[in-house]
Design a protein around this motif. Structure first.
Motif, mmCIF file in Angstrom:
data_model
loop_
_atom_site.group_PDB
_atom_site.id
_atom_site.type_symbol
_atom_site.label_atom_id
_atom_site.label_comp_id
_atom_site.label_asym_id
_atom_site.label_seq_id
_atom_site.Cartn_x
_atom_site.Cartn_y
_atom_site.Cartn_z
ATOM 1 N N PHE A 27 0.851 -1.194 0.000
ATOM 2 C CA PHE A 27 0.000 0.000 0.000
ATOM 3 C C PHE A 27 0.882 1.237 0.000
ATOM 4 C CE2 PHE A 27 -2.573 -3.040 2.666
ATOM 5 C CZ PHE A 27 -3.490 -3.332 1.669
ATOM 6 N N ALA A 29 0.490 5.320 1.036
ATOM 7 C CA ALA A 29 -0.365 6.373 1.596
ATOM 8 C C ALA A 29 0.306 7.707 1.309
ATOM 9 C CB ALA A 29 -0.581 6.128 3.080
ATOM 10 N N GLY A 30 0.885 8.373 2.295
ATOM 11 C CA GLY A 30 1.557 9.651 2.037
ATOM 12 C C GLY A 30 2.820 9.488 1.208
ATOM 13 N N GLY A 31 3.416 8.309 1.274
ATOM 14 C CA GLY A 31 4.611 8.027 0.482
ATOM 15 C C GLY A 31 5.904 8.564 1.068
ATOM 16 N N THR A 32 5.848 9.245 2.208
ATOM 17 C CA THR A 32 7.059 9.913 2.712
ATOM 18 C C THR A 32 8.130 8.933 3.165
ATOM 19 O OG1 THR A 32 6.195 10.113 4.958
ATOM 20 C CG2 THR A 32 5.800 11.968 3.473
ATOM 21 N N ASN A 33 7.753 7.731 3.504
ATOM 22 C CA ASN A 33 8.744 6.717 3.849
ATOM 23 C C ASN A 33 8.931 5.742 2.688
ATOM 24 O OD1 ASN A 33 9.087 4.040 6.247
ATOM 25 N ND2 ASN A 33 10.643 5.466 5.578
ATOM 26 N N LEU A 34 7.848 5.315 2.090
ATOM 27 C CA LEU A 34 7.922 4.274 1.065
ATOM 28 C C LEU A 34 8.672 4.743 -0.187
ATOM 29 C CD1 LEU A 34 7.141 1.409 0.310
ATOM 30 C CD2 LEU A 34 5.035 2.320 -0.686
ATOM 31 N N ALA A 99 9.439 15.053 12.664
ATOM 32 C CA ALA A 99 9.559 15.452 11.259
ATOM 33 C C ALA A 99 9.474 16.972 11.085
ATOM 34 C CB ALA A 99 8.515 14.731 10.420
ATOM 35 N N THR A 108 0.617 10.034 6.888
ATOM 36 C CA THR A 108 -0.689 9.615 7.379
ATOM 37 C C THR A 108 -0.559 8.831 8.688
ATOM 38 O OG1 THR A 108 -0.615 7.498 6.234
ATOM 39 C CG2 THR A 108 -1.506 9.380 4.990
ATOM 40 N N ASP A 164 7.464 9.028 16.755
ATOM 41 C CA ASP A 164 7.077 9.730 17.983
ATOM 42 C C ASP A 164 5.605 9.487 18.283
ATOM 43 O OD1 ASP A 164 9.479 11.351 18.742
ATOM 44 O OD2 ASP A 164 9.251 12.001 16.670
ATOM 45 N N ILE A 212 -4.537 -1.215 7.631
ATOM 46 C CA ILE A 212 -4.963 -0.471 8.817
ATOM 47 C C ILE A 212 -6.042 0.497 8.365
ATOM 48 C CG2 ILE A 212 -4.259 1.224 10.553
ATOM 49 C CD1 ILE A 212 -1.499 -0.053 10.548
ATOM 50 N N LYS A 230 11.128 14.832 24.231
ATOM 51 C CA LYS A 230 11.947 14.214 23.177
ATOM 52 C C LYS A 230 13.364 14.749 23.272
ATOM 53 C CE LYS A 230 12.133 13.721 18.127
ATOM 54 N NZ LYS A 230 11.386 13.802 16.878
HETATM 55 C C1 LIG Z 1 13.461 13.554 6.841
HETATM 56 C C2 LIG Z 1 12.434 12.838 7.660
HETATM 57 C C3 LIG Z 1 12.348 13.079 9.036
HETATM 58 C C4 LIG Z 1 11.377 12.435 9.815
HETATM 59 N N1 LIG Z 1 11.331 12.667 11.171
HETATM 60 C C5 LIG Z 1 10.422 11.989 11.934
HETATM 61 C C6 LIG Z 1 10.367 12.171 13.337
HETATM 62 O O1 LIG Z 1 11.127 12.961 13.921
HETATM 63 N N2 LIG Z 1 9.441 11.473 14.051
HETATM 64 C C7 LIG Z 1 8.567 10.611 13.433
HETATM 65 O O2 LIG Z 1 7.748 10.013 14.124
HETATM 66 N N3 LIG Z 1 8.610 10.409 12.109
HETATM 67 C C8 LIG Z 1 9.514 11.067 11.353
HETATM 68 N N4 LIG Z 1 9.546 10.849 9.996
HETATM 69 C C9 LIG Z 1 8.761 9.751 9.423
HETATM 70 C C10 LIG Z 1 7.402 10.117 8.952
HETATM 71 O O3 LIG Z 1 6.595 10.378 10.078
HETATM 72 C C11 LIG Z 1 6.877 8.890 8.183
HETATM 73 O O4 LIG Z 1 7.599 8.832 6.973
HETATM 74 C C12 LIG Z 1 5.405 8.977 7.879
HETATM 75 O O5 LIG Z 1 4.652 9.002 9.065
HETATM 76 C C13 LIG Z 1 4.945 7.814 7.032
HETATM 77 O O6 LIG Z 1 3.599 8.018 6.637
HETATM 78 P P1 LIG Z 1 3.157 7.932 5.093
HETATM 79 O O7 LIG Z 1 1.701 8.086 5.042
HETATM 80 O O8 LIG Z 1 3.947 8.871 4.261
HETATM 81 O O9 LIG Z 1 3.580 6.425 4.789
HETATM 82 P P2 LIG Z 1 4.011 5.720 3.429
HETATM 83 O O10 LIG Z 1 5.400 6.086 3.095
HETATM 84 O O11 LIG Z 1 2.972 5.890 2.387
HETATM 85 O O12 LIG Z 1 3.956 4.209 3.939
HETATM 86 C C14 LIG Z 1 4.824 3.707 4.931
HETATM 87 C C15 LIG Z 1 4.537 2.199 5.082
HETATM 88 O O13 LIG Z 1 3.261 2.007 5.656
HETATM 89 C C16 LIG Z 1 2.432 1.193 4.835
HETATM 90 N N5 LIG Z 1 1.082 1.722 4.979
HETATM 91 C C17 LIG Z 1 0.698 3.032 4.918
HETATM 92 N N6 LIG Z 1 -0.594 3.163 5.229
HETATM 93 C C18 LIG Z 1 -1.059 1.920 5.495
HETATM 94 C C19 LIG Z 1 -2.338 1.399 5.901
HETATM 95 N N7 LIG Z 1 -3.399 2.195 6.086
HETATM 96 N N8 LIG Z 1 -2.461 0.062 6.101
HETATM 97 C C20 LIG Z 1 -1.399 -0.760 5.917
HETATM 98 N N9 LIG Z 1 -0.177 -0.318 5.529
HETATM 99 C C21 LIG Z 1 -0.007 0.998 5.333
HETATM 100 C C22 LIG Z 1 3.032 1.300 3.457
HETATM 101 O O14 LIG Z 1 2.784 0.137 2.718
HETATM 102 C C23 LIG Z 1 4.504 1.464 3.768
HETATM 103 O O15 LIG Z 1 5.095 0.219 3.977
HETATM 104 C C24 LIG Z 1 10.484 11.510 9.195
HETATM 105 C C25 LIG Z 1 10.560 11.283 7.815
HETATM 106 C C26 LIG Z 1 11.512 11.920 7.044
HETATM 107 C C27 LIG Z 1 11.560 11.656 5.566
#
Ligand SMILES: Cc1cc2nc3c(=O)[nH]c(=O)nc-3n(C[C@H](O)[C@H](O)[C@H](O)COP(=O)(O)OP(=O)(O)OC[C@H]3O[C@@H](n4cnc5c(N)ncnc54)[C@H](O)[C@@H]3O)c2cc1C
Ligand code: SF4
Ligand code: FES
Ligand code: FES
Lengths: 331, 182
Positions: A27, A29-34, A99, A108, A164, A212, A230
């Protein structure tokens, strides 16, 4: 990046059945990690299921007086939601300590729960890593391990969970709603993430295809007395070295219930109910907080570069509990 | 995949792979090179744009997620000869040196000033926490934003008095144009 196909899901059921059909379906979602992990070739999905159109964007009150947060609610919208600010300030503070504004606007709720570790060996495909390539080894144990775990680690992996938000959700005893092969189920937060053991490739107890859909918060009891502390290398915009979510319910001068969850120290948000119970029925005092801190860290083990986290965590716990009880959050 | 969205107020349509980064769609496909690439992984903020009015890192946003949405890039804040008060203040107060971080900083600052017309230094620092700068040491950026807040509040007051609008704005634009083309 590897080759993959892409589809948008319009219904929860469609997303789950699509995910079940392909072994490496993922899946997005926001893509910020994937997106980052795919670029680095750490994540190699063969099929991407975009879940952003699913109707999981709501924050609603539940019948028991709690809150249900849809999996697609952004970290920013959740942190600034008036009901969250009023009843779960611990959650707002934890999210806002993470972040940057730009990232929180995309990230997300579901994605935050399932974000992967920030261990640099995990990200570097030129090095071995049991989490990325099971059986290849763990260079962090003898290498750069300043950011790594001091609790619950194994000889196979000493990575930490970087979120966090999850530390606050652990303290608040949230429940995760999941839809998968067998339909819907509710997973207590403490059972979502797992310790590495001999399967560090698995961060959570979820099964392939599990989606989820929401996170549920029980009625808020800690709004008056909670804090998220923190400790990190810079004052803003860095992952935690150690973080503490502390929440206390007071009756008169005595502690009715205390919750302490730690971030940055283990493969999952760390809680120890036996240690927390030490505070029950006691008057709030530095000595009592120190006792809990000692109990929480009693099995801690440091590695070459992260031994400092043990003393740091204890001091952070004492300070966080003090702030929670006094109802003053220092920034 | 066909994607239609609005960029700086204009409807745009493009055919792009859904995971193409919004950053590349803007720079390479639409030719809007104001938005910069720094780290490419969400850390530096050079690529910051507004998505439906909220700042995001264009290096991490798949363009497929922008369908039907509205994007503002630095080009949408003002153009040469018609710079916004915020942009002018960055020139006047030395808020930009090499300029790589500047478009992203401007977008984050613009977002802050829309919500909070009178931010204190802590609010400015927090709003810019996701924008790294290797040149200025940040102090001049903060001074630029502070000055822009004052100018914008003055502008807002000008609008309240119809006699002043043309004069006040015109005068500042002219003085500024002179500085811009030495
Ligand atoms: C530079 C940087 C600094 C950061 N600093 C922090 C920090 O200080 N503290 C902190 O907590 N976070 C930090 N983050 C992380 C950030 O919070 C996460 O990248 C973000 O929360 C991921 O959410 P997303 O929706 O973009 O996930 P995505 O990148 O879209 O997905 C992440 C994973 O979750 C899965 N997924 C997503 N949604 C669902 C769902 N509904 N059901 C099942 N699987 C799902 C995807 O398949 C993937 O494997 C940082 C990120 C970056 C790039
Ligand atoms: S600590 Fe875990 S994630 Fe890091 S190198 Fe070792 S196995 Fe990989
Ligand atoms: S290039 Fe996007 S955050 Fe650095
Ligand atoms: S002006 Fe050069 S990075 Fe900021």
């Amino acid at each position: 990046m590897n080759r993959f196909t892409y589809a948008r899901a319009e219904q929860v059921g469609d997303a789950v059945s699509a995910a079940m059909q392909r072994r490496a379906a993922t899946f997005i979602a926001g893509g910020t990690n994937l997106v980052d992990l795919m670029k680095e070739n750490v994540a190699r999905p063969d099929h991407l299921i975009d879940i952003n159109r699913l109707p999981l964007q709501q924050v609603e009150e539940t019948e028991d007086g709690g809150l249900r947060v849809g999996a697609l609610v952004t970290n920013a919208d959740l942190a600034y939601h008036p009901l969250v600010e009023a009843r779960y300030p611990l959650l707002s503070r934890a999210i806002l300590s993470g972040a940057s504004a730009q990232l929180r606007n995309m990230a997300t709720t579901g994605g935050n729960l399932l974000q992967r570790t920030r261990c640099f060996y995990f990200y570097d495909t030129a090095t071995p890593c049991n989490k990325r390539e099971p059986g290849s080894g763990c260079p962090a144990i003898t290498g750069q391990n300043r950011n790594h775990a001091i609790l619950g680690a194994s000889e196979h992996c000493i990575a930490t969970h970087p979120s966090d938000m999850c530390v606050a959700l652990a303290a608040l005893e949230a429940v995760v709603r999941v839809t998968g092969k067998g339909g819907e189920r509710r997973v207590p937060f403490a059972e979502l993430h797992r310790l590495p053991g001999d399967m560090p490739e698995r961060d959570t107890t979820l099964e392939p295809g599990d989606l989820i859909t929401a996170v549920e918060l029980p009625p808020g009891r800690f709004a008056e007395h909670c804090t998220y502390l923190k400790v990190r290398d810079r004052a803003s915009y860095a992952f935690a070295l150690v973080s503490v979510a502390a929440a206390v319910e007071l009756a008169g001068g005595t502690i009715k219930e205390a919750r302490v969850a730690l971030g940055g120290v283990a493969h999952k948000p760390w809680r120890d109910r036996t240690a927390e119970a030490l505070l029950r029925g006691k008057a709030a005092s530095t000595e009592a907080f120190q006792e809990v801190a000692e109990a929480l860290l009693q099995d801690a083990q440091g590695y070459r570069h992260n031994g400092f986290k043990m003393a740091l965590a204890k001091r952070a716990i004492v300070r966080a509990l003090g702030e929670a009880v006094s109802g003053r959050q220092a920034s | 995949m066909k994607i239609s969205f609005k960029v700086n107020g204009a409807a745009r349509e493009l055919d792009a792979p859904p995971l193409q980064r919004l950053l590349d769609a803007l720079r390479l496909v639409l030719g809007l090179t104001g938005t910069k690439e720094g780290c490419a992984e969400g850390e530096c903020g050079a690529c910051t744009v507004l998505l439906d009015g909220e700042p995001v890192n264009a290096c991490l946003v798949p363009v497929g997620q922008c369908q039907g949405r509205e994007i503002t890039t630095v080009e949408g804040l003002g153009a040469a000869g018609h710079l916004s008060p915020l942009q002018r203040c960055f020139i006047d107060h030395g808020g930009a040196q090499c300029g790589i971080c500047t478009p992203g900083v401007l977008i984050s600052a613009e977002h802050l000033l829309r919500r909070n017309p009178d931010p204190d230094d802590d609010a400015i620092r927090e709003a810019l926490a996701g924008n790294l700068c290797r040149c200025t040491g940040y102090q001049r950026i903060i001074e630029s934003v502070r000055a822009a807040a004052v100018l914008r509040r003055a502008d807002a007051r000008d609008v309240g008095d119809p006699r002043d609008v043309g004069d006040a704005r015109g005068a500042r634009d002219v003085s500024h144009d002179r500085q811009e083309a030495p």
